[in-house]
Structures are given as C-alpha cells and as structure tokens.
Design a protein around this motif. Structure first.
Motif, PDB file in Angstrom:
ATOM      1  N   ASN A  30       0.490   5.760   0.519  1.00  0.00           N
ATOM      2  CA  ASN A  30       0.450   6.903  -0.713  1.00  0.00           C
ATOM      3  C   ASN A  30      -0.476   6.267  -1.840  1.00  0.00           C
ATOM      4  O   ASN A  30       0.102   5.752  -2.801  1.00  0.00           O
ATOM      5  CB  ASN A  30       1.819   7.131  -1.162  1.00  0.00           C
ATOM      6  CG  ASN A  30       1.733   8.192  -2.067  1.00  0.00           C
ATOM      7  OD1 ASN A  30       0.757   9.105  -2.249  1.00  0.00           O
ATOM      8  ND2 ASN A  30       2.716   8.519  -3.030  1.00  0.00           N
ATOM      9  N   ARG A  31      -1.519   5.874  -1.476  1.00  0.00           N
ATOM     10  CA  ARG A  31      -2.420   5.495  -2.652  1.00  0.00           C
ATOM     11  C   ARG A  31      -3.776   6.072  -2.192  1.00  0.00           C
ATOM     12  O   ARG A  31      -4.486   6.478  -1.325  1.00  0.00           O
ATOM     13  CB  ARG A  31      -2.939   4.025  -2.456  1.00  0.00           C
ATOM     14  CG  ARG A  31      -1.665   2.928  -2.488  1.00  0.00           C
ATOM     15  CD  ARG A  31      -1.115   3.132  -3.968  1.00  0.00           C
ATOM     16  NE  ARG A  31      -1.902   2.521  -5.020  1.00  0.00           N
ATOM     17  CZ  ARG A  31      -1.855   1.269  -5.465  1.00  0.00           C
ATOM     18  NH1 ARG A  31      -0.918   0.526  -5.327  1.00  0.00           N
ATOM     19  NH2 ARG A  31      -2.738   0.987  -6.408  1.00  0.00           N
ATOM     20  N   LYS A  32      -4.656   6.248  -3.442  1.00  0.00           N
ATOM     21  CA  LYS A  32      -5.820   7.047  -3.373  1.00  0.00           C
ATOM     22  C   LYS A  32      -7.323   6.202  -3.011  1.00  0.00           C
ATOM     23  O   LYS A  32      -7.438   5.007  -3.486  1.00  0.00           O
ATOM     24  CB  LYS A  32      -6.198   7.881  -4.658  1.00  0.00           C
ATOM     25  CG  LYS A  32      -5.208   8.796  -5.018  1.00  0.00           C
ATOM     26  CD  LYS A  32      -5.747   9.268  -6.457  1.00  0.00           C
ATOM     27  CE  LYS A  32      -4.816  10.559  -6.740  1.00  0.00           C
ATOM     28  NZ  LYS A  32      -5.010  11.275  -8.083  1.00  0.00           N
ATOM     29  N   ARG A  34      -8.710   4.492  -0.235  1.00  0.00           N
ATOM     30  CA  ARG A  34      -8.278   3.256   0.133  1.00  0.00           C
ATOM     31  C   ARG A  34      -9.091   2.845   1.395  1.00  0.00           C
ATOM     32  O   ARG A  34      -9.566   3.667   1.981  1.00  0.00           O
ATOM     33  CB  ARG A  34      -6.774   3.112   0.737  1.00  0.00           C
ATOM     34  CG  ARG A  34      -6.474   4.406   1.625  1.00  0.00           C
ATOM     35  CD  ARG A  34      -5.019   4.595   1.649  1.00  0.00           C
ATOM     36  NE  ARG A  34      -4.591   5.552   2.683  1.00  0.00           N
ATOM     37  CZ  ARG A  34      -4.425   6.923   2.442  1.00  0.00           C
ATOM     38  NH1 ARG A  34      -4.487   7.447   1.371  1.00  0.00           N
ATOM     39  NH2 ARG A  34      -4.128   7.699   3.519  1.00  0.00           N
ATOM     40  N   PRO A  55       3.142  -1.194  -5.209  1.00  0.00           N
ATOM     41  CA  PRO A  55       3.699  -0.051  -5.798  1.00  0.00           C
ATOM     42  C   PRO A  55       2.594   0.714  -6.290  1.00  0.00           C
ATOM     43  O   PRO A  55       1.626   0.226  -6.942  1.00  0.00           O
ATOM     44  CB  PRO A  55       4.690  -0.436  -6.813  1.00  0.00           C
ATOM     45  CG  PRO A  55       5.057  -1.685  -6.174  1.00  0.00           C
ATOM     46  CD  PRO A  55       4.001  -2.446  -5.738  1.00  0.00           C
ATOM     47  N   ASN A  56       2.536   2.116  -6.354  1.00  0.00           N
ATOM     48  CA  ASN A  56       1.644   2.808  -7.193  1.00  0.00           C
ATOM     49  C   ASN A  56       1.317   2.449  -8.580  1.00  0.00           C
ATOM     50  O   ASN A  56       2.068   2.126  -9.284  1.00  0.00           O
ATOM     51  CB  ASN A  56       1.936   4.306  -7.128  1.00  0.00           C
ATOM     52  CG  ASN A  56       1.789   5.019  -5.788  1.00  0.00           C
ATOM     53  OD1 ASN A  56       1.066   4.564  -5.160  1.00  0.00           O
ATOM     54  ND2 ASN A  56       2.388   6.199  -5.626  1.00  0.00           N
ATOM     55  N   GLY A  57      -0.005   2.127  -8.868  1.00  0.00           N
ATOM     56  CA  GLY A  57      -0.363   1.771 -10.132  1.00  0.00           C
ATOM     57  C   GLY A  57      -0.326   0.354 -10.331  1.00  0.00           C
ATOM     58  O   GLY A  57      -0.539  -0.298 -11.236  1.00  0.00           O
ATOM     59  N   TYR A  59      -1.843  -3.497  -8.440  1.00  0.00           N
ATOM     60  CA  TYR A  59      -2.989  -4.144  -7.748  1.00  0.00           C
ATOM     61  C   TYR A  59      -2.666  -5.864  -7.623  1.00  0.00           C
ATOM     62  O   TYR A  59      -1.982  -6.287  -8.357  1.00  0.00           O
ATOM     63  CB  TYR A  59      -4.051  -3.943  -8.453  1.00  0.00           C
ATOM     64  CG  TYR A  59      -4.615  -2.620  -8.593  1.00  0.00           C
ATOM     65  CD1 TYR A  59      -5.006  -1.680  -7.813  1.00  0.00           C
ATOM     66  CD2 TYR A  59      -4.048  -1.658  -9.739  1.00  0.00           C
ATOM     67  CE1 TYR A  59      -5.585  -0.409  -7.824  1.00  0.00           C
ATOM     68  CE2 TYR A  59      -4.142  -0.481  -9.980  1.00  0.00           C
ATOM     69  CZ  TYR A  59      -5.189  -0.081  -8.997  1.00  0.00           C
ATOM     70  OH  TYR A  59      -5.397   1.437  -9.201  1.00  0.00           O
ATOM     71  N   ASP A  90       0.678  -4.374 -13.129  1.00  0.00           N
ATOM     72  CA  ASP A  90       0.139  -3.346 -13.512  1.00  0.00           C
ATOM     73  C   ASP A  90      -0.894  -3.757 -14.470  1.00  0.00           C
ATOM     74  O   ASP A  90      -0.464  -4.034 -15.805  1.00  0.00           O
ATOM     75  CB  ASP A  90       1.229  -2.432 -14.155  1.00  0.00           C
ATOM     76  CG  ASP A  90       0.724  -1.048 -14.855  1.00  0.00           C
ATOM     77  OD1 ASP A  90      -0.569  -0.885 -14.736  1.00  0.00           O
ATOM     78  OD2 ASP A  90       1.430  -0.189 -15.110  1.00  0.00           O
ATOM     79  N   CYS A 181      -4.777  -3.987  -2.653  1.00  0.00           N
ATOM     80  CA  CYS A 181      -3.511  -3.429  -3.086  1.00  0.00           C
ATOM     81  C   CYS A 181      -2.488  -3.558  -2.006  1.00  0.00           C
ATOM     82  O   CYS A 181      -1.233  -2.787  -2.085  1.00  0.00           O
ATOM     83  CB  CYS A 181      -3.757  -2.136  -3.584  1.00  0.00           C
ATOM     84  SG  CYS A 181      -4.393  -1.080  -2.327  1.00  0.00           S
ATOM     85  N   CYS A 207      -7.758  -0.284  -2.891  1.00  0.00           N
ATOM     86  CA  CYS A 207      -7.296   0.962  -3.671  1.00  0.00           C
ATOM     87  C   CYS A 207      -8.044   1.463  -4.863  1.00  0.00           C
ATOM     88  O   CYS A 207      -8.544   0.462  -5.531  1.00  0.00           O
ATOM     89  CB  CYS A 207      -5.861   1.312  -3.960  1.00  0.00           C
ATOM     90  SG  CYS A 207      -4.826   0.839  -2.669  1.00  0.00           S
TER      91      CYS A 207
END
Length: 208
Positions: A30-32, A34, A55-57, A59, A90, A181, A207
């Motif tokens: 669930n990452r944009k 990639r 986790p999202n956000g 790296y 983050d 990521c 990501c």
C-alpha cells in the motif's frame, strides 16, 4: 552497419534499465508509485522470503546487517551475510527526532551471525544499493552475499560491516521516487551437512 550497432546499443540499454528498475504491481503493498531496485551480480541459492515495507509516510534512512564472522572448526562452513534490516523514518519530523522513533523492516534472514549497529545517512534517505558477492566456489566453501553498500540521497556512501569474500557488483538504479521503502531477500535454508550460504540476493523497493 553503424545504424545496426546503434540500434543494438539502444536495445541493450533499455534491457538493462528494465532489469534494474522494475515497476511493482503487488496489491498487498500500500504505497504509491513503487519500483523494485535490483542488482545482477548475485548468486541464486535459496528462496525469496516475504516482502516487508516501511509504514506509510516513512522511508529507509539507515540499515543494519546480520553477519556470521569467520567460522573456525573442522568444516569451516562460512555463511557471511545472513540478513539486512532497513530502519525507516518520517522525514517530515526532522532527522534528530526521527532517528529516535524509527520502524524496522526485514525480509527473510539466515540462521547464523549477530546484528551489527545501525548505520544512518548523515542526511537524506537511502536511494540505491550495491552487493558484495562471492561467486560459486565449486567444491570449496560458498558464502554468497557478503556485504552491502547504500547511497544516500545527499550523496553519502554507507558500507555495512560484512565480510570481504567476493567482489562488489554494479550499483542498482537510483530511486526515481523519494527513497527506498521496502526490502525483499533471497536466503538459502540450512543445508545440514552440505554447504550453507544464507543470504544470496536482495531487492529494494522505492516509493514516492
């Protein structure tokens, strides 16, 4: 003839770029935007483990290694690099506080060795990597992957505390998104009385 040579060079260049920078379509990630970074100087024993993603956000800005140092004894079966951990921050929170509040991700890990201290980018995030790999030794002891280097987005180079067998291969492509990521590793399971190698290959996810 010159036109034919030029065409072949273009085709080869495209092939290499496709090999080292592969779009990922895994619905579980669930990452944009990639892409998987790959290197092609690696051994191929073992199986690919599960992928692990920051986790999202966040790296990767640092890493640590699981390394078996020189193995003494009757068999002298060395495995060298057994595992790689990425440490994710983050970047919007600033480096000093991020390094105190980070997430750790790892894929498949071998059975031997100890984890090294974390190496952090002095500034920036991890964006490319390079493996040190020992090629097949025939009837002699194989160790496969031995060490790893990462390049940070601000230009710094980080080298792991691995072992020195083998040679450094080429660099992966550099992340065209924000940074690395995620991680995916190939590890050979314990072979009993046969030659053990542990970690053989790795891919890193980029990501935006």
């Amino acid at each position: 003839m010159h036109h034919l040579i030029s065409l072949l060079l273009v085709i080869i260049g495209l092939h290499l770029s496709i090999q080292t920078f592969v779009m990922d379509s895994d619905p579980d990630i669930n990452r944009k935007n990639r892409w998987w970074l790959k290197v092609y100087y690696a051994t191929n024993w073992g199986s690919w483990g599960s992928k692990d993603i920051c986790p999202n956000g966040t790296y990767a800005a640092g890493f640590s290694l699981k390394v078996e140092q020189l193995s003494h004894g009757f068999w002298g079966d060395n495995t060298a690099l057994n595992g790689i951990r990425l440490h994710c921050i983050d970047p919007s929170k600033g480096l000093s506080s991020s390094y105190e509040n980070y997430a750790t991700v790892q894929s498949e890990v071998g059975s031997w060795g100890q984890w090294t201290e974390i190496k952090w980018c002095p500034s920036g995030l991890l964006t490319a990597f390079q493996l040190r790999v020992e090629s097949s030794q025939g009837i002699e002891d194989d160790t496969a992957a031995n060490n790893i280097r990462f390049r940070c987005s601000q230009g710094s180079l980080l080298e792991g505390d691995g072992t020195n067998w083998g040679e450094w291969g080429g660099w992966s492509s550099t992340c065209k998104g924000k940074a690395i990521c995620g991680i995916w590793t190939q590890v050979e399971a314990p072979q009993g009385m046969r030659d053990d190698t542990a970690l053989n290959d790795a891919s890193m996810l980029c990501c935006d």
